[in-house]
Design a protein around this motif. Structure first.
Motif, mmCIF file in Angstrom:
data_model
loop_
_atom_site.group_PDB
_atom_site.id
_atom_site.type_symbol
_atom_site.label_atom_id
_atom_site.label_comp_id
_atom_site.label_asym_id
_atom_site.label_seq_id
_atom_site.Cartn_x
_atom_site.Cartn_y
_atom_site.Cartn_z
ATOM 1 N N GLY A 145 40.869 45.971 43.879
ATOM 2 C CA GLY A 145 42.150 45.977 44.557
ATOM 3 C C GLY A 145 43.204 45.455 43.604
ATOM 4 O O GLY A 145 42.995 44.445 42.941
ATOM 5 N N LEU A 146 44.330 46.144 43.511
ATOM 6 C CA LEU A 146 45.411 45.738 42.613
ATOM 7 C C LEU A 146 46.677 45.423 43.396
ATOM 8 O O LEU A 146 47.019 46.110 44.354
ATOM 9 C CB LEU A 146 45.743 46.852 41.623
ATOM 10 N N ALA A 200 46.021 41.453 46.602
ATOM 11 C CA ALA A 200 44.930 42.082 45.835
ATOM 12 C C ALA A 200 43.625 42.017 46.619
ATOM 13 O O ALA A 200 42.845 42.981 46.623
ATOM 14 C CB ALA A 200 44.786 41.410 44.481
ATOM 15 N N ASP A 201 43.382 40.907 47.291
ATOM 16 C CA ASP A 201 42.161 40.752 48.084
ATOM 17 C C ASP A 201 42.130 41.749 49.238
ATOM 18 O O ASP A 201 41.092 42.360 49.513
ATOM 19 C CB ASP A 201 42.071 39.318 48.612
ATOM 20 N N ARG A 202 43.268 41.951 49.895
ATOM 21 C CA ARG A 202 43.329 42.952 50.973
ATOM 22 C C ARG A 202 42.986 44.341 50.441
ATOM 23 O O ARG A 202 42.249 45.096 51.061
ATOM 24 C CB ARG A 202 44.722 42.974 51.614
ATOM 25 N N LEU A 239 39.356 52.284 43.653
ATOM 26 C CA LEU A 239 40.484 51.458 43.266
ATOM 27 C C LEU A 239 41.586 51.682 44.299
ATOM 28 O O LEU A 239 41.919 52.825 44.606
ATOM 29 C CB LEU A 239 40.992 51.856 41.878
ATOM 30 N N ARG A 240 42.106 50.601 44.852
ATOM 31 C CA ARG A 240 43.222 50.702 45.792
ATOM 32 C C ARG A 240 44.343 49.794 45.305
ATOM 33 O O ARG A 240 44.105 48.664 44.883
ATOM 34 C CB ARG A 240 42.816 50.308 47.208
ATOM 35 N N VAL A 241 45.566 50.307 45.390
ATOM 36 C CA VAL A 241 46.743 49.596 44.919
ATOM 37 C C VAL A 241 47.621 49.227 46.101
ATOM 38 O O VAL A 241 47.900 50.091 46.951
ATOM 39 C CB VAL A 241 47.533 50.473 43.908
ATOM 40 N N PHE A 242 48.050 47.986 46.152
ATOM 41 C CA PHE A 242 48.900 47.515 47.236
ATOM 42 C C PHE A 242 50.171 48.352 47.304
ATOM 43 O O PHE A 242 50.812 48.615 46.297
ATOM 44 C CB PHE A 242 49.279 46.039 47.011
ATOM 45 N N ALA A 278 35.749 49.489 51.675
ATOM 46 C CA ALA A 278 35.545 50.316 52.867
ATOM 47 C C ALA A 278 35.623 51.802 52.519
ATOM 48 O O ALA A 278 35.064 52.637 53.229
ATOM 49 C CB ALA A 278 36.589 49.981 53.932
ATOM 50 N N GLY A 279 36.270 52.131 51.406
ATOM 51 C CA GLY A 279 36.436 53.517 51.000
ATOM 52 C C GLY A 279 35.250 54.111 50.273
ATOM 53 O O GLY A 279 35.219 55.303 49.997
ATOM 54 N N GLY A 280 34.282 53.296 49.932
ATOM 55 C CA GLY A 280 33.117 53.798 49.225
ATOM 56 C C GLY A 280 32.957 53.140 47.869
ATOM 57 O O GLY A 280 33.671 52.211 47.527
#
Length: 80
Positions: A40-41, A58-60, A73-76, A67-69
């Motif tokens: 998470g970024l 970033a933690d969220r 990588l997910r960006v805020f 949860a996405g697999g």
């Protein structure tokens, strides 16, 4: 510390790729496990006004990525 959001995003994607492509040798007759990571970024000061807010953002995103697999990588502030 001095990377801009685009540079950090590029580095994180490169790190995910390197982790997923690395082969861990466990012995001649053992299977080689594949290791992946989720990240998470969030960026200061774009997404947070303090260190605590930055870590929380970033933690969220880390939990959204998990949860996405695998190997996500997910960006805020960006939709998946």
């Amino acid at each position: 510390p001095y990377a801009d959001p685009a540079g950090l995003h590029k580095a994180a994607l490169r790190l995910l790729l390197n982790i997923s492509q690395h082969r861990f040798f466990r012995g001649v007759d053992a299977d080689e496990p594949q290791v992946t990571a989720s990240m998470g970024l969030a960026f200061y000061p774009h997404n947070a006004a303090s260190t605590e807010e930055l870590i929380a953002a970033a933690d969220r995103m880390l939990y959204v990525a998990k949860a996405g697999g695998k190997n996500c990588l997910r960006v805020f502030g960006k939709t998946p």
